[in-house]
Write a protein that holds these residues in place. Sequence first.
Motif, PDB file in Angstrom:
ATOM      1  N   LYS A   1      18.182   0.819   0.185  1.00 10.22           N
ATOM      2  CA  LYS A   1      18.481   1.806  -0.824  1.00 10.22           C
ATOM      3  C   LYS A   1      18.569   1.523  -2.370  1.00 10.22           C
ATOM      4  CE  LYS A   1      23.188   2.321   0.377  1.00 10.22           C
ATOM      5  NZ  LYS A   1      23.517   1.294  -0.292  1.00 10.22           N
ATOM      6  N   ASP A   2      18.795   0.304  -2.714  1.00  8.58           N
ATOM      7  CA  ASP A   2      19.054   0.154  -4.122  1.00  8.58           C
ATOM      8  C   ASP A   2      17.924  -0.775  -4.600  1.00  8.58           C
ATOM      9  OD1 ASP A   2      21.992  -0.714  -2.758  1.00  8.58           O
ATOM     10  OD2 ASP A   2      20.586  -2.323  -3.119  1.00  8.58           O
ATOM     11  N   GLN A   3      16.697  -0.376  -4.143  1.00  9.06           N
ATOM     12  CA  GLN A   3      15.535  -1.227  -4.728  1.00  9.06           C
ATOM     13  C   GLN A   3      15.416  -0.970  -6.050  1.00  9.06           C
ATOM     14  OE1 GLN A   3      11.901  -0.388  -2.362  1.00  9.06           O
ATOM     15  NE2 GLN A   3      11.377   1.336  -3.413  1.00  9.06           N
ATOM     16  N   VAL A   4      14.783  -1.909  -6.939  1.00  2.11           N
ATOM     17  CA  VAL A   4      14.475  -1.851  -8.417  1.00  2.11           C
ATOM     18  C   VAL A   4      13.228  -1.931  -8.739  1.00  2.11           C
ATOM     19  CG1 VAL A   4      15.023  -2.580 -10.875  1.00  2.11           C
ATOM     20  CG2 VAL A   4      16.917  -2.679  -8.777  1.00  2.11           C
ATOM     21  N   LYS A   5      12.510  -0.868  -9.306  1.00  2.00           N
ATOM     22  CA  LYS A   5      10.950  -1.263  -9.376  1.00  2.00           C
ATOM     23  C   LYS A   5      11.001  -1.841 -11.081  1.00  2.00           C
ATOM     24  CE  LYS A   5       8.351   2.151 -11.614  1.00  2.00           C
ATOM     25  NZ  LYS A   5       7.689   3.298 -11.703  1.00  2.00           N
ATOM     26  N   ALA A   6      10.665  -3.166 -10.595  1.00  2.00           N
ATOM     27  CA  ALA A   6      10.572  -4.150 -12.060  1.00  2.00           C
ATOM     28  C   ALA A   6       9.129  -3.905 -12.770  1.00  2.00           C
ATOM     29  CB  ALA A   6      10.858  -5.312 -11.717  1.00  2.00           C
ATOM     30  N   LEU A   7       7.968  -4.013 -12.030  1.00  2.00           N
ATOM     31  CA  LEU A   7       6.790  -3.958 -12.437  1.00  2.00           C
ATOM     32  C   LEU A   7       5.937  -2.867 -11.856  1.00  2.00           C
ATOM     33  CD1 LEU A   7       5.812  -7.685 -12.571  1.00  2.00           C
ATOM     34  CD2 LEU A   7       6.490  -6.533 -14.344  1.00  2.00           C
ATOM     35  N   TYR A   8       5.067  -2.067 -12.416  1.00  2.00           N
ATOM     36  CA  TYR A   8       4.081  -1.392 -11.672  1.00  2.00           C
ATOM     37  C   TYR A   8       2.701  -1.338 -12.465  1.00  2.00           C
ATOM     38  CZ  TYR A   8       2.486   3.129  -9.774  1.00  2.00           C
ATOM     39  OH  TYR A   8       1.879   4.030  -9.223  1.00  2.00           O
ATOM     40  N   ASN A   9       1.993  -1.530 -11.501  1.00  2.00           N
ATOM     41  CA  ASN A   9       0.485  -1.685 -11.927  1.00  2.00           C
ATOM     42  C   ASN A   9       0.242  -2.471 -13.142  1.00  2.00           C
ATOM     43  OD1 ASN A   9      -1.779  -0.763 -10.267  1.00  2.00           O
ATOM     44  ND2 ASN A   9      -1.584   1.375 -11.157  1.00  2.00           N
ATOM     45  N   VAL A  10       0.490  -3.706 -12.949  1.00  2.00           N
ATOM     46  CA  VAL A  10       0.097  -4.278 -14.236  1.00  2.00           C
ATOM     47  C   VAL A  10      -1.072  -5.341 -14.201  1.00  2.00           C
ATOM     48  CG1 VAL A  10       1.255  -6.501 -15.726  1.00  2.00           C
ATOM     49  CG2 VAL A  10       2.826  -4.723 -14.747  1.00  2.00           C
ATOM     50  N   ASN A  11      -1.913  -4.918 -15.218  1.00  2.00           N
ATOM     51  CA  ASN A  11      -3.139  -5.496 -15.230  1.00  2.00           C
ATOM     52  C   ASN A  11      -3.229  -6.205 -16.699  1.00  2.00           C
ATOM     53  OD1 ASN A  11      -4.755  -4.676 -12.910  1.00  2.00           O
ATOM     54  ND2 ASN A  11      -3.992  -2.921 -13.704  1.00  2.00           N
ATOM     55  N   MET A  12      -3.194  -7.557 -16.344  1.00  2.00           N
ATOM     56  CA  MET A  12      -3.228  -8.165 -17.862  1.00  2.00           C
ATOM     57  C   MET A  12      -3.662  -9.990 -17.679  1.00  2.00           C
ATOM     58  SD  MET A  12      -0.656 -10.786 -17.484  1.00  2.00           S
ATOM     59  CE  MET A  12      -0.252 -11.201 -19.147  1.00  2.00           C
ATOM     60  N   ASN A  13      -4.125 -10.297 -18.602  1.00  2.00           N
ATOM     61  CA  ASN A  13      -4.734 -11.618 -18.536  1.00  2.00           C
ATOM     62  C   ASN A  13      -4.083 -12.473 -19.473  1.00  2.00           C
ATOM     63  OD1 ASN A  13      -6.851 -11.015 -16.864  1.00  2.00           O
ATOM     64  ND2 ASN A  13      -7.767  -9.647 -18.707  1.00  2.00           N
ATOM     65  N   VAL A  14      -4.106 -13.766 -19.315  1.00  2.00           N
ATOM     66  CA  VAL A  14      -3.600 -14.804 -20.243  1.00  2.00           C
ATOM     67  C   VAL A  14      -5.215 -15.563 -20.390  1.00  2.00           C
ATOM     68  CG1 VAL A  14      -2.196 -16.961 -20.735  1.00  2.00           C
ATOM     69  CG2 VAL A  14      -1.225 -15.008 -19.377  1.00  2.00           C
ATOM     70  N   PHE A  15      -5.636 -16.019 -21.489  1.00  2.00           N
ATOM     71  CA  PHE A  15      -6.772 -16.500 -21.720  1.00  2.00           C
ATOM     72  C   PHE A  15      -6.323 -18.065 -21.972  1.00  2.00           C
ATOM     73  CE2 PHE A  15      -7.722 -11.963 -22.799  1.00  2.00           C
ATOM     74  CZ  PHE A  15      -8.741 -11.747 -21.905  1.00  2.00           C
ATOM     75  N   GLN A  16      -7.407 -18.758 -21.651  1.00  2.00           N
ATOM     76  CA  GLN A  16      -7.304 -20.156 -21.870  1.00  2.00           C
ATOM     77  C   GLN A  16      -7.194 -20.471 -23.496  1.00  2.00           C
ATOM     78  OE1 GLN A  16      -9.080 -22.295 -18.801  1.00  2.00           O
ATOM     79  NE2 GLN A  16      -7.545 -23.956 -19.424  1.00  2.00           N
ATOM     80  N   GLY A  17      -6.175 -21.064 -23.705  1.00  2.00           N
ATOM     81  CA  GLY A  17      -5.912 -21.823 -25.263  1.00  2.00           C
ATOM     82  C   GLY A  17      -5.319 -20.734 -25.994  1.00  2.00           C
ATOM     83  N   GLU A  18      -4.955 -19.723 -25.677  1.00  2.00           N
ATOM     84  CA  GLU A  18      -4.283 -18.834 -26.457  1.00  2.00           C
ATOM     85  C   GLU A  18      -2.780 -18.950 -26.698  1.00  2.00           C
ATOM     86  OE1 GLU A  18      -4.500 -14.453 -25.732  1.00  2.00           O
ATOM     87  OE2 GLU A  18      -4.112 -14.848 -23.565  1.00  2.00           O
ATOM     88  N   ILE A  19      -2.034 -18.286 -27.465  1.00  2.00           N
ATOM     89  CA  ILE A  19      -0.576 -18.244 -27.612  1.00  2.00           C
ATOM     90  C   ILE A  19      -0.569 -16.457 -27.417  1.00  2.00           C
ATOM     91  CG2 ILE A  19       1.538 -18.270 -28.809  1.00  2.00           C
ATOM     92  CD1 ILE A  19       0.549 -20.388 -30.485  1.00  2.00           C
ATOM     93  N   LEU A  20       0.200 -16.589 -26.153  1.00  2.00           N
ATOM     94  CA  LEU A  20       0.328 -14.855 -26.225  1.00  2.00           C
ATOM     95  C   LEU A  20       1.834 -14.689 -26.136  1.00  2.00           C
ATOM     96  CD1 LEU A  20      -0.629 -12.121 -24.861  1.00  2.00           C
ATOM     97  CD2 LEU A  20      -0.061 -12.963 -22.734  1.00  2.00           C
ATOM     98  N   ALA A  21       2.152 -13.733 -26.920  1.00  2.00           N
ATOM     99  CA  ALA A  21       3.471 -13.254 -26.773  1.00  2.00           C
ATOM    100  C   ALA A  21       3.818 -11.936 -25.885  1.00  2.00           C
ATOM    101  CB  ALA A  21       4.152 -12.749 -28.136  1.00  2.00           C
ATOM    102  N   ILE A  22       4.765 -11.973 -24.929  1.00  2.00           N
ATOM    103  CA  ILE A  22       5.000 -10.832 -24.087  1.00  2.00           C
ATOM    104  C   ILE A  22       6.605 -10.172 -24.632  1.00  2.00           C
ATOM    105  CG2 ILE A  22       5.517  -9.981 -21.946  1.00  2.00           C
ATOM    106  CD1 ILE A  22       3.952 -11.993 -20.666  1.00  2.00           C
ATOM    107  N   THR A  23       6.469  -8.895 -25.309  1.00  2.00           N
ATOM    108  CA  THR A  23       7.584  -8.648 -25.705  1.00  2.00           C
ATOM    109  C   THR A  23       7.971  -7.065 -25.045  1.00  2.00           C
ATOM    110  OG1 THR A  23       8.842  -8.090 -27.699  1.00  2.00           O
ATOM    111  CG2 THR A  23       6.531  -7.669 -27.890  1.00  2.00           C
ATOM    112  N   GLY A  24       9.172  -6.513 -25.635  1.00  2.00           N
ATOM    113  CA  GLY A  24       9.566  -5.290 -24.782  1.00  2.00           C
ATOM    114  C   GLY A  24      11.148  -5.357 -24.788  1.00  2.00           C
TER     115      GLY A  24
END
Length: 280
Positions: A19-42
């Motif tokens: 009953k206390d479930q937490v929705k932490a991610l919803y329908n995430v479509n993302m990529n990390v490409f080889q060789g890049e620096i990717l920032a994830i913020t929020g």
Amino acid sequence: MEKLIETTNLTYFYRSGTKDQVKALYNVNMNVFQGEILAITGQNGSGKSTLARHFNALLTPGQGEVFVKGLSTVSKENIPEIRKIIGMVFQNPDNQLVSSIVEEDIAFGPENLGLPQPEIIERVNWALHTLGLEELRNEPPHNLSEGQKQQVAIAGVLAMKPECIVLDEPTAHLDPRGRRELLESAIHLNREEGITIVLLTHFMNEVIHCDRMIVMENGSVKMEGPPGSIFCRSKEVKKTGLDFPIAAQIGDGLRREGFDIKPGIIHTEDLIASLCQLKS
Ligand SMILES: Nc1ncnc2c1ncn2[C@@H]1O[C@H](COP(=O)(O)OP(=O)(O)OP(=O)(O)O)[C@@H](O)[C@H]1O
Ligand SMILES: [Mg+2]
């Protein structure tokens, strides 16, 4: 560019089904490409860490899938290979340092990989050298500054020779100098060693040095693109509650005062160049 990590419709609940479930991610479509620096913020609680923990199968999807070089994290037999490809560094280095001497600590990962002793020594030397930590080799980790500890934690991951290092707010507890040095190390590992970097951070002066950024909001990807183009979309950025890089703030202010400064300037040097042009 080749995809190193791909998430497809990734959804994740903590305490799923209770009953206390937490929705932490919803329908995430993302990529990390080889060789890049990717920032994830929020903002806090937007799902950055939950997403990052899916990259090396510390968490497995509630729904959807995560692929690392095409290997799904759902299949248990893929996990050892996935963990060789993706190394993780967390906010608090104390939780990652296990030995009483720096070099032993860095050797810990390669030892667990079951590598022969000469190769372990070679990797420890290489990791120390690559991060400029040779002088700390024989120090006990508890004698080090927070920044140095975090660098040692990175060296430990580096010694496993991952293709990608995921850093979850590695600079959160560091002073400005430690923060700067850590960012420099991450950039160095990317540019000189070809290691893909995923940097979770709240600091926009770190984000601006990344090739691409993802802005998370309420467990979903809200914005995605190169930092310069993201910060052009200032209304949307404001809605996410994110800070603006200092050069973008000044640029916006000047533009409002009628100066001819183009949007999307995020680096101080570019702003200065742009101001100098106005003068001439
Ligand atoms: N172990 C857990 N059990 C239950 N809920 C959790 C757990 N870890 C995170 N959450 C919840 O999941 C959501 C996403 O959290 P997450 O830690 O992924 O966000 P974040 O963006 O990394 O936040 P921060 O900036 O504070 O590190 C939040 O609502 C959080 O409260
Ligand atoms: Mg987090």
